[in-house]
Motif scaffolding. Structure first.
Motif, PDB file in Angstrom:
ATOM      1  N   VAL A 219      -3.901  14.074   2.122  1.00 28.10           N
ATOM      2  CA  VAL A 219      -3.047  12.766   2.428  1.00 28.10           C
ATOM      3  C   VAL A 219      -1.781  13.018   1.670  1.00 28.10           C
TER       4      VAL A 219
ATOM      5  N   PRO B  84       0.907  -1.196  -0.046  1.00 24.34           N
ATOM      6  CA  PRO B  84      -0.092  -0.040  -0.042  1.00 24.34           C
ATOM      7  C   PRO B  84       0.962   1.223  -0.070  1.00 24.34           C
TER       8      PRO B  84
ATOM      9  N   THR C 238      -7.272   7.543  -1.401  1.00 22.24           N
ATOM     10  CA  THR C 238      -8.422   7.248  -0.683  1.00 22.24           C
ATOM     11  C   THR C 238      -9.763   8.190  -1.032  1.00 22.24           C
TER      12      THR C 238
ATOM     13  N   HIS D 120      -4.862  14.481  -2.193  1.00 15.21           N
ATOM     14  CA  HIS D 120      -3.623  13.817  -2.201  1.00 15.21           C
ATOM     15  C   HIS D 120      -2.663  14.806  -2.692  1.00 15.21           C
TER      16      HIS D 120
END
Ligand SMILES: *[C@@H]1O[C@H](CO)[C@@H](O)[C@H](O)[C@H]1NC(C)=O
Ligand SMILES: *[C@@H]1O[C@H](CO)[C@@H](O)[C@H](O)[C@H]1NC(C)=O
Ligand SMILES: *[C@@H]1O[C@H](CO)[C@@H](O)[C@H](O)[C@H]1NC(C)=O
Ligand SMILES: *[C@@H]1O[C@H](CO)[C@@H](O)[C@H](O)[C@H]1NC(C)=O
Ligand SMILES: *[C@@H]1O[C@H](CO)[C@@H](O)[C@H](O)[C@H]1NC(C)=O
Ligand SMILES: *[C@@H]1O[C@H](CO)[C@@H](O)[C@H](O)[C@H]1NC(C)=O
Ligand SMILES: *[C@@H]1O[C@H](CO)[C@@H](O)[C@H](O)[C@H]1NC(C)=O
Ligand SMILES: *[C@@H]1O[C@H](CO)[C@@H](O)[C@H](O)[C@H]1NC(C)=O
Ligand SMILES: [Cu+2]
Length: 614
Positions: free
Chosen positions: A217, A46, A286, A291
């Motif tokens: 993120v 991930p 996500t 991001h």
């Protein structure tokens, strides 16, 4: 021809982009990661998320300093924290795109390890040169940092230090004095084209992000790069051919994201033990979140365009400079440049291609496209994205090989342009010298380094003029506070011009000759450490001489700097004399002198990215 998408190359010619790298609907890496990238985990799932800053229970490391409220050239936090790294450099074989090749690696990985720090930390990196078979010197440069008060740690052999001799170690210690995204790389010949590079991230304020940055993120570095199957030394030899056309035709083999790519093995060199579908980089996003992608161009030569299918990008920083956000469908980066972008995962949940291409006119590559797969959460990460490229990506209007317009890229913290104390014009030309090697010349003089006598040491000792050594291309600006340099490019190739030790104020740039007066947004010009100089164009750069030292200002295309497209800017030499050069620098030279007593390095290029008189 399914899977091939036509694109225009900017000249109106149609070329094809391979959208589906194999006929099956799955996207699975074939090559074990260790064979492809060694110990690097970049581009593997991930996708790790970086924190807004490191190790903080005592609040924000940079306190109340903000992007909008701080002149970073005058004020830097001091966290009292040191981040230490150990790097061992050695040769090894890896297959970033499925074809094994000899590389030079840091800690057995390509790309090299991530350096991560908070703004105001100290960074300490001990570099051990374990290059053998054959032995070679090395030196690492920390791209974009100011190195105020530590010019000897900037890492350019011949300028601030001697190369680190084989078998020796050297410890660099410098401040994380700017924040954002960058990289480090070897500044010894074109070693970095052989793999000696890695990402560097410095966490800092995000108040310039739309709506503040607390929800973002951070997926860390996204490295885009050209790749060469030929070793760098052979390429340097080609780049110095007596035939300028041949010299300029150093062609990359492939294009990589996170040091990963696939190749069509039917087109691979015979006997190259090629693996198809070696493995592409993958990212997981996500849903609904913004991001942060820190796109870093680590190419040796390539100009890159980067986009994510169906998504827009909001640019929040160029190089180490926070900018007023602007939204685009793609970003374009020259070697050495970085762009931090925000991408909101607000499309239909699915799998999307992140695409990189080297525009045909701006870079030479046998395979100018790269893909990486982006998966929204919940989507099977073995599926192959079926997304189509954004229109801009396949119908490029970009043929000038430049950066975003200066009118678009406005620093968040405004600093006005001062009138220059001194202005010089540098005419860049390309010639074949009497003995048949192609070179670049600045005002009639090519650059060539002397590894054994770093200029900073000569300056420190009060020797600031070198009439017998015009090839060192030293411009002594003495006590001037504000220096304007007009680069006038007289060749049909672009150059990403990179200055060490500061951000340049980009007064103006364009095609043709500078009119001598124009300035774009003098109330707050674009600042950055690397800016494109267009083919047959001009770049007007202004420097505030607030960093005593000797600072390289050069083209970042490895082959061009090897051909001597390089000057040294000497700033405030009288103040250099008052500094204290740590003993380790002299030690680096002792080791190097000892090594060169018995070995004559084959310095075939300019030296900063090789010529050395012993
Ligand atoms: C920021 O913090 C410093 C000390 O931590 C303080 O002296 C200064 O006044 C503060 N500045 C602002 C704008 O709050
Ligand atoms: C070819 O590459 C594979 C890995 O993909 C490796 O296992 C094999 O040993 C290599 N063969 C040769 C002859 O190098
Ligand atoms: C990727 O997925 C992992 C869990 O599998 C998650 O922890 C991480 O936050 C995700 N990364 C991103 C950028 O969403
Ligand atoms: C990377 O730099 C090269 C060389 O300057 C340039 O041609 C290429 O467009 C750049 N790519 C990106 C994504 O910045
Ligand atoms: C021409 O360039 C080559 C390689 O850069 C160098 O070795 C040679 O000394 C140069 N010749 C002259 C006459 O400067
Ligand atoms: C300065 O250094 C150069 C290069 O080492 C040397 O040739 C020159 O003689 C030196 N000048 C003085 C005044 O020492
Ligand atoms: C400023 O720089 C110029 C070279 O551009 C130099 O000739 C001049 O002496 C410098 N002025 C001072 C005050 O050092
Ligand atoms: C720097 O210069 C001094 C004095 O000329 C010399 O003794 C010393 O060896 C030099 N050090 C380096 C690292 O070049
Ligand atoms: Cu160039």
């Amino acid at each position: 021809m399914s899977g091939l998408i036509p694109i225009l190359d900017g000249l109106g010619n149609v070329t094809f982009i391979n959208n589906l790298l194999s006929s099956v609907g799955v996207l699975v890496s074939i090559l074990p990661g260790l064979l492809q990238n060694g110990n690097s985990t970049l581009g593997l799932l991930p996708t790790p998320v970086l924190p807004p800053f490191l190790g903080g229970s005592q609040g924000i490391p940079w306190g109340n300093m903000t992007a909008g409220g701080t002149n970073v050239y005058e004020q830097t936090p001091d966290t009292g924290v040191t981040r230490s790294y150990d790097f061992t450099i050695a040769r090894a074989t890896l297959a970033p795109e499925g074809i094994p090749k000899e590389m030079m690696l840091i800690n057995g990985q390509y790309p090299g390890p991530l350096i991560e720090a908070n703004w105001g930390d100290m960074i300490e990196v001990t570099v051990t040169n374990s290059i053998t078979g054959p032995e070679e010197g090395t030196a690492l440069h920390w791209h974009g940092l100011l190195q105020k008060e530590t010019p000897w740690y900037d890492g350019v052999p011949s300028v601030q230090m001697c190369p680190i001799a084989p078998g020796k170690s050297f410890t660099y210690k410098f401040k994380a004095d700017l924040y954002g995204s960058s990289w480090y790389h070897s500044h010894y010949s074109a070693q970095y084209a052989g793999g000696l590079l890695g990402p560097m991230i410095i966490h800092g304020p995000r108040d310039n992000y739309p709506g503040g940055g607390s929800d973002v993120v951070d997926i860390g570095p996204v490295l885009v790069s050209d790749s060469y199957l030929t070793d760098y030394y052979t390429l340097v030899q080609q780049s110095e051919s007596n035939n300028v056309a041949v010299a300029e035709l150093v062609t990359s083999s492939n294009t990589l994201i996170q040091g990963k790519g696939n190749v069509d093995c039917s087109a691979a060199p015979a006997g190259s033990n090629c693996t198809s579908n070696a493995g592409l980089a993958k990212f997981n996003f996500t849903r609904g979140k913004r991001h942060l992608l820190r796109i870093i161009n680590t190419s040796a030569a390539a100009f890159m365009v980067v986009s994510l299918d169906s998504h827009k990008m909001t640019v929040v920083a160029n190089d180490f400079v926070a900018v007023k956000p602007y939204t685009v469908s793609q970003v374009q980066l020259f070697v050495g440049q970085r762009t931090d972008v925000l991408i909101t995962a607000n499309q239909i949940p699915g799998a999307y291609w992140l695409r990189v291409r080297q525009p045909v006119l701006c870079a030479l590559s046998l395979q100018p496209f790269a893909l990486a797969a982006v998966y929204y959460d919940g989507i099977d990460t073995n599926t192959k994205p079926l997304s189509l490229p954004n229109l801009d990506f396949i119908t490029p209007t970009l043929i000038n090989c430049g950066n975003d317009a200066l009118t678009l890229t406005e620093p968040y913290y405004p600093i006005k342009l001062d009138p220059p104390d001194t202005t010089i014009t540098i005419q860049i030309t390309q010639t074949v010298n009497e003995t048949g090697y192609t070179h670049y010349e600045m005002n009639g003089q090519t650059f060539r380094a002397n590894y054994n006598h770093p200029l900073l040491n000569l300056t420190y000792n009060g020797n600031t003029s070198y009439p017998d050594d015009p090839q060192w291309n030293v411009y002594n600006f003495g006590a001037n506070d504000t220096i304007r340099i007009i680069f006038q490019n007289n060749v049909p190739f672009g150059h990403p011009m990179h200055v060490h030790g500061q951000n340049m104020y980009v007064v103006d740039e364009g095609v043709g000759a500078y009119d001598g007066v124009s300035a774009v947004r003098p109330t707050n010009p674009q600042r950055r450490d690397t800016q494109s100089l267009k083919p047959n164009g001009y770049l007007v750069a202004q420097l505030k001489a607030d960093n005593p030292g000797v600072w390289p200002f050069h083209c970042h295309i490895a082959w061009h700097v090897g051909q001597g497209l390089y000057i040294n800017v000497m700033q405030k030499p009288e103040l250099v004399r008052q500094m204290e050069i740590p003993g380790v620098v002299a030690q680096s030279c002792d080791g190097w002198w000892e090594f060169t007593d018995n070995n004559i390095p084959n310095q075939i290029d300019s030296g900063v990215k090789l010529f050395r008189e012993v």
